[in-house]
Design a protein around this motif. Structure first.
Motif, PDB file in Angstrom:
ATOM      1  N   ILE A   1       0.867  -1.181   0.000  1.00 10.43           N
ATOM      2  CA  ILE A   1       0.000   0.000   0.000  1.00 10.43           C
ATOM      3  C   ILE A   1       0.900   1.226   0.000  1.00 10.43           C
ATOM      4  O   ILE A   1       1.647   1.469   0.959  1.00 10.43           O
ATOM      5  CB  ILE A   1      -0.919   0.016   1.241  1.00 10.43           C
ATOM      6  N   GLN A   2       0.855   1.978  -1.088  1.00  9.18           N
ATOM      7  CA  GLN A   2       1.666   3.184  -1.195  1.00  9.18           C
ATOM      8  C   GLN A   2       0.782   4.400  -0.933  1.00  9.18           C
ATOM      9  O   GLN A   2      -0.292   4.541  -1.520  1.00  9.18           O
ATOM     10  CB  GLN A   2       2.276   3.296  -2.582  1.00  9.18           C
ATOM     11  N   VAL A   3       1.228   5.265  -0.018  1.00  8.00           N
ATOM     12  CA  VAL A   3       0.464   6.462   0.349  1.00  8.00           C
ATOM     13  C   VAL A   3       1.363   7.676   0.150  1.00  8.00           C
ATOM     14  O   VAL A   3       2.491   7.699   0.655  1.00  8.00           O
ATOM     15  CB  VAL A   3      -0.021   6.402   1.804  1.00  8.00           C
ATOM     16  N   TYR A   4       0.853   8.676  -0.556  1.00  8.46           N
ATOM     17  CA  TYR A   4       1.658   9.870  -0.823  1.00  8.46           C
ATOM     18  C   TYR A   4       0.886  11.104  -0.387  1.00  8.46           C
ATOM     19  O   TYR A   4      -0.258  11.324  -0.797  1.00  8.46           O
ATOM     20  CB  TYR A   4       2.021   9.968  -2.300  1.00  8.46           C
ATOM     21  N   THR A   5       1.507  11.939   0.462  1.00 13.68           N
ATOM     22  CA  THR A   5       0.891  13.172   0.945  1.00 13.68           C
ATOM     23  C   THR A   5       0.978  14.257  -0.120  1.00 13.68           C
ATOM     24  O   THR A   5       2.053  14.516  -0.656  1.00 13.68           O
ATOM     25  CB  THR A   5       1.580  13.655   2.231  1.00 13.68           C
ATOM     26  N   LEU A   6      -0.155  14.909  -0.388  1.00 11.67           N
ATOM     27  CA  LEU A   6      -0.184  15.912  -1.446  1.00 11.67           C
ATOM     28  C   LEU A   6       0.078  17.322  -0.957  1.00 11.67           C
ATOM     29  O   LEU A   6       0.446  18.193  -1.744  1.00 11.67           O
ATOM     30  CB  LEU A   6      -1.545  15.879  -2.151  1.00 11.67           C
ATOM     31  N   GLU A   7      -0.125  17.566   0.319  1.00 10.35           N
ATOM     32  CA  GLU A   7       0.023  18.928   0.820  1.00 10.35           C
ATOM     33  C   GLU A   7       0.297  18.887   2.314  1.00 10.35           C
ATOM     34  O   GLU A   7      -0.248  18.040   3.023  1.00 10.35           O
ATOM     35  CB  GLU A   7      -1.263  19.712   0.560  1.00 10.35           C
ATOM     36  N   LYS A   8       1.131  19.782   2.810  1.00 14.26           N
ATOM     37  CA  LYS A   8       1.393  19.850   4.232  1.00 14.26           C
ATOM     38  C   LYS A   8       0.218  20.536   4.937  1.00 14.26           C
ATOM     39  O   LYS A   8      -0.296  21.538   4.479  1.00 14.26           O
ATOM     40  CB  LYS A   8       2.684  20.622   4.514  1.00 14.26           C
ATOM     41  N   ARG A   9      -0.170  19.949   6.062  1.00 10.54           N
ATOM     42  CA  ARG A   9      -1.211  20.544   6.892  1.00 10.54           C
ATOM     43  C   ARG A   9      -0.745  20.548   8.340  1.00 10.54           C
ATOM     44  O   ARG A   9       0.364  20.104   8.648  1.00 10.54           O
ATOM     45  CB  ARG A   9      -2.513  19.757   6.757  1.00 10.54           C
ATOM     46  N   LYS A  10      -1.599  20.998   9.252  1.00 13.16           N
ATOM     47  CA  LYS A  10      -1.235  21.075  10.661  1.00 13.16           C
ATOM     48  C   LYS A  10      -0.874  19.704  11.207  1.00 13.16           C
ATOM     49  O   LYS A  10       0.082  19.566  11.984  1.00 13.16           O
ATOM     50  CB  LYS A  10      -2.397  21.678  11.463  1.00 13.16           C
ATOM     51  N   ASN A  11      -1.626  18.687  10.809  1.00 14.94           N
ATOM     52  CA  ASN A  11      -1.384  17.327  11.291  1.00 14.94           C
ATOM     53  C   ASN A  11      -1.005  16.421  10.126  1.00 14.94           C
ATOM     54  O   ASN A  11      -1.394  16.666   8.977  1.00 14.94           O
ATOM     55  CB  ASN A  11      -2.650  16.763  11.960  1.00 14.94           C
ATOM     56  N   PRO A  12      -0.275  15.348  10.392  1.00 15.35           N
ATOM     57  CA  PRO A  12      -0.006  14.366   9.344  1.00 15.35           C
ATOM     58  C   PRO A  12      -1.254  13.530   9.073  1.00 15.35           C
ATOM     59  O   PRO A  12      -2.182  13.487   9.892  1.00 15.35           O
ATOM     60  CB  PRO A  12       1.108  13.505   9.954  1.00 15.35           C
ATOM     61  N   PHE A  13      -1.289  12.866   7.927  1.00 19.39           N
ATOM     62  CA  PHE A  13      -2.370  11.931   7.637  1.00 19.39           C
ATOM     63  C   PHE A  13      -2.354  10.834   8.694  1.00 19.39           C
ATOM     64  O   PHE A  13      -1.309  10.245   8.978  1.00 19.39           O
ATOM     65  CB  PHE A  13      -2.177  11.324   6.250  1.00 19.39           C
ATOM     66  N   ARG A  14      -3.525  10.578   9.303  1.00 20.70           N
ATOM     67  CA  ARG A  14      -3.603   9.604  10.397  1.00 20.70           C
ATOM     68  C   ARG A  14      -4.550   8.477  10.013  1.00 20.70           C
ATOM     69  O   ARG A  14      -5.765   8.666   9.936  1.00 20.70           O
ATOM     70  CB  ARG A  14      -4.080  10.290  11.680  1.00 20.70           C
ATOM     71  N   LEU A  15      -3.979   7.303   9.806  1.00 21.56           N
ATOM     72  CA  LEU A  15      -4.735   6.104   9.469  1.00 21.56           C
ATOM     73  C   LEU A  15      -5.075   5.363  10.760  1.00 21.56           C
ATOM     74  O   LEU A  15      -4.194   5.076  11.564  1.00 21.56           O
ATOM     75  CB  LEU A  15      -3.903   5.211   8.542  1.00 21.56           C
ATOM     76  N   THR A  16      -6.377   5.028  10.953  1.00 27.91           N
ATOM     77  CA  THR A  16      -6.804   4.436  12.220  1.00 27.91           C
ATOM     78  C   THR A  16      -7.318   3.006  12.087  1.00 27.91           C
ATOM     79  O   THR A  16      -7.473   2.322  13.102  1.00 27.91           O
ATOM     80  CB  THR A  16      -7.902   5.289  12.873  1.00 27.91           C
ATOM     81  N   ALA A  17      -7.612   2.534  10.862  1.00 28.45           N
ATOM     82  CA  ALA A  17      -8.124   1.169  10.702  1.00 28.45           C
ATOM     83  C   ALA A  17      -8.082   0.751   9.243  1.00 28.45           C
ATOM     84  O   ALA A  17      -8.098   1.580   8.333  1.00 28.45           O
ATOM     85  CB  ALA A  17      -9.557   1.054  11.226  1.00 28.45           C
ATOM     86  N   THR A  18      -8.015  -0.566   9.038  1.00 26.13           N
ATOM     87  CA  THR A  18      -8.187  -1.148   7.705  1.00 26.13           C
ATOM     88  C   THR A  18      -9.441  -2.011   7.714  1.00 26.13           C
ATOM     89  O   THR A  18      -9.759  -2.666   8.707  1.00 26.13           O
ATOM     90  CB  THR A  18      -6.968  -2.009   7.314  1.00 26.13           C
ATOM     91  N   ILE A  19     -10.149  -2.025   6.576  1.00 25.37           N
ATOM     92  CA  ILE A  19     -11.459  -2.676   6.496  1.00 25.37           C
ATOM     93  C   ILE A  19     -11.519  -3.530   5.236  1.00 25.37           C
ATOM     94  O   ILE A  19     -11.371  -3.017   4.129  1.00 25.37           O
ATOM     95  CB  ILE A  19     -12.580  -1.621   6.455  1.00 25.37           C
ATOM     96  N   VAL A  20     -11.766  -4.824   5.409  1.00 27.76           N
ATOM     97  CA  VAL A  20     -11.985  -5.740   4.295  1.00 27.76           C
ATOM     98  C   VAL A  20     -13.281  -6.494   4.603  1.00 27.76           C
ATOM     99  O   VAL A  20     -13.326  -7.289   5.542  1.00 27.76           O
ATOM    100  CB  VAL A  20     -10.815  -6.729   4.114  1.00 27.76           C
ATOM    101  N   CYS A  21     -14.333  -6.243   3.833  1.00 32.60           N
ATOM    102  CA  CYS A  21     -15.652  -6.783   4.143  1.00 32.60           C
ATOM    103  C   CYS A  21     -16.170  -7.665   3.008  1.00 32.60           C
ATOM    104  O   CYS A  21     -16.636  -7.160   1.987  1.00 32.60           O
ATOM    105  CB  CYS A  21     -16.636  -5.655   4.421  1.00 32.60           C
ATOM    106  N   GLU A  22     -16.093  -8.981   3.192  1.00 34.23           N
ATOM    107  CA  GLU A  22     -16.624  -9.909   2.193  1.00 34.23           C
ATOM    108  C   GLU A  22     -18.148  -9.957   2.248  1.00 34.23           C
ATOM    109  O   GLU A  22     -18.820 -10.081   1.222  1.00 34.23           O
ATOM    110  CB  GLU A  22     -16.043 -11.301   2.437  1.00 34.23           C
ATOM    111  N   ALA A  23     -18.713  -9.857   3.446  1.00 36.91           N
ATOM    112  CA  ALA A  23     -20.169  -9.923   3.600  1.00 36.91           C
ATOM    113  C   ALA A  23     -20.853  -8.744   2.937  1.00 36.91           C
ATOM    114  O   ALA A  23     -21.987  -8.867   2.455  1.00 36.91           O
ATOM    115  CB  ALA A  23     -20.533  -9.969   5.080  1.00 36.91           C
ATOM    116  N   CYS A  24     -20.175  -7.592   2.882  1.00 40.91           N
ATOM    117  CA  CYS A  24     -20.789  -6.407   2.283  1.00 40.91           C
ATOM    118  C   CYS A  24     -21.180  -6.682   0.834  1.00 40.91           C
ATOM    119  O   CYS A  24     -22.291  -6.342   0.399  1.00 40.91           O
ATOM    120  CB  CYS A  24     -19.818  -5.230   2.354  1.00 40.91           C
ATOM    121  N   ALA A  25     -20.269  -7.300   0.090  1.00 37.14           N
ATOM    122  CA  ALA A  25     -20.550  -7.596  -1.304  1.00 37.14           C
ATOM    123  C   ALA A  25     -21.653  -8.653  -1.424  1.00 37.14           C
ATOM    124  O   ALA A  25     -22.521  -8.577  -2.297  1.00 37.14           O
ATOM    125  CB  ALA A  25     -19.282  -8.066  -2.009  1.00 37.14           C
TER     126      ALA A  25
END
Length: 472
Positions: free
Chosen positions: A440-464
């Motif tokens: 998983i490649q993540v690239y920040t496009l612009e500086k802001r007050k806080n960094p990008f904060r990732l809190t969870a990953t979601i893979v849902c087979e039942a949703c489909a």
């Protein structure tokens, strides 16, 4: 008979005013007696004047046969127990400790219904290993309580359907909460209607009378906290904690009392509730509250796990470089979509560029493929002169996918304008996982007050499987 009815009307009105506006720190027995008298007299009057059946009581419904019920609570920081001196006095904990029910509280702070909608079975798997929990995977829930009017109801239809499939006999109760700050709450009309169609009930927070009566906070005056002329009155202020956003200990006591009344008077609780299917389930992991990252995920470069709010113990994977690479192992046999949960907050809800978090682009590739030079691929996003957003980024939409196939754009701005002032999580589509290891490649496009904060990953087979296509 008519004269008798008329004579009772002043007492009904007096009892109603007392119950609605003069609740003390706790629900005293005198208040309960007034409420009982008001309801009894009101039912007689309604029956005589409309020639309709009286409001059904617990005796006319299937009576509650079991004293100890299995209850699930889902919601945000209020149901979690935030902003009160003792979390043990939150309504889920009182239902457990005082009313002696088995209560599983899966509320997550700063989170709406989008995460549990896609991750509910994973949340139960984690709860199963909690030694203090009474949850057992083969025991159906009798009652399921929702509270999402403040943090957002995205995906609530999916959440309700998944719980109906798994717990077909559960009684659903929706608590329509509101806040004295930031516009009160989201429009919960659709969620409330879905609960009613499923045979459930709605409690409008603030209503101190019969629990199913509406209490429309949107019709209240627009109070100004701290104003000398337009400050909320005491009977409103006592519902809320010092921050005027979360509910107070008294508010929790009121919510617990009204929910308990709904269960006992209107709930049809079968002796042997059925247990349905998860339809493939989901594979999700949130480290937002415990800092524990999934074994499937490994940070390769450009990011770190950080407790960014030490007072409230909130964690996130933060990008500490313009570009980060994260390895994710997908153990499924088929390609699967993955969604990302991340932090959002804006200063001006009308300005998508006032967010405290930067927009990013994300690309997912199988580990067998070479990781491309991210700087070169996304260079088209930046204006060459002043480093501002590329003009295309002003067209923030669900269909925008970036300058190169496979790159997904995440704005870090909450799609629901009414939630942009709140410091809460949001969910967006990240890409497709192949079986095995993925980068998983993540690239920040612009500086802001806080960094990008990732809190969870979601893979849902039942949703489909359940036909839910809105993965953003």
């Amino acid at each position: 008979m008519l004269q008798s009815i008329i004579q009772k009307l002043p007492y009904v009105a007096l009892a109603f005013v007392f119950v609605m506006f003069y609740g003390g720190p706790e629900l005293a027995s005198i208040e309960e007696r007034h409420r009982s008298l008001a309801e009894q007299n009101a039912q007689e009057i309604i029956q005589q004047k409309t020639q309709a059946s009286p409001i059904q009581t617990s005796q006319e419904h299937s009576p509650q046969k079991r004293d100890k019920l299995n209850i699930l609570t889902l919601g945000g920081s209020v149901t979690w127990g935030a902003a009160i001196p003792n979390r043990g006095q939150s309504y889920p904990n009182v239902l457990r400790d005082f009313d002696k029910h088995n209560v599983t509280n899966l509320a997550i702070r700063a989170t709406g219904s989008d995460y549990p909608a896609q991750c509910i079975s994973s949340m139960f798997r984690i709860e199963e290993y909690n030694e203090e929990s009474t949850y057992h995977p083969e025991v159906p829930f009798d009652v399921i309580i929702f509270e999402f009017s403040i943090n957002g109801m995205s995906g609530f239809d999916l959440l309700l359907k998944r719980l109906q499939e798994r717990f077909p006999d559960a009684l659903f109760i929706y608590i329509d909460l509101w806040s004295l700050r930031n516009g009160g709450a989201m429009d919960s009309t659709s969620a409330r209607q879905l609960v009613k169609e499923a045979g459930g009930y709605v409690y409008f927070f603030g209503n101190k009378g019969t629990p199913l009566l509406p209490f429309e906070f949107r019709d209240l005056p627009k109070y100004e906290i701290g104003s000398k002329t337009n400050s909320p009155p005491d009977h409103i202020m006592q519902l809320f904690a010092d921050d005027t956003h979360h509910i107070s200990t008294y508010g929790h006591s009121l919510a617990r009392f009204q929910v308990k009344t709904i269960i006992e008077q209107y709930g049809k609780i079968p002796m042997k509730p059925r247990l349905g299917s998860w339809h493939g389930g989901d594979k999700c992991r949130s480290w937002f509250e415990d800092g524990k990252v999934s074994d499937s995920l490994q940070i390769i470069d450009g990011a770190k796990l950080n407790e960014w709010d030490k007072e409230k113990h909130k964690f996130a994977i933060e990008l500490d470089a313009p570009r980060a690479v994260i390895e994710y192992t997908h153990n499924g046999d088929n390609e699967a979509p993955i969604n990302f949960q991340f932090m959002t907050k804006s200063i001006d809800k009308w300005d998508v560029f006032s967010g405290l978090y930067p927009p990013v682009v994300v690309r997912i590739t199988p580990a067998v493929e070479k990781i491309e030079n991210t700087q070169e691929i996304v260079s088209g996003f930046h204006a060459e002169s002043n480093g501002e957003f590329h003009p295309n980024l002003k067209l923030i939409s669900d269909t925008y996918r970036g300058p190169d196939d496979g790159w997904n754009f995440i704005s870090s701005v909450n799609k629901l304008m009414g939630l942009r002032h709140f410091h809460i999580t949001s969910v967006e589509h990240g890409g497709m996982l192949k079986p095995g290891k993925n980068y998983i490649q993540v690239y920040t496009l612009e500086k802001r007050k806080n960094p990008f904060r990732l809190t969870a990953t979601i893979v849902c087979e039942a949703c489909a499987q359940l036909g839910w296509k809105d993965f953003s």
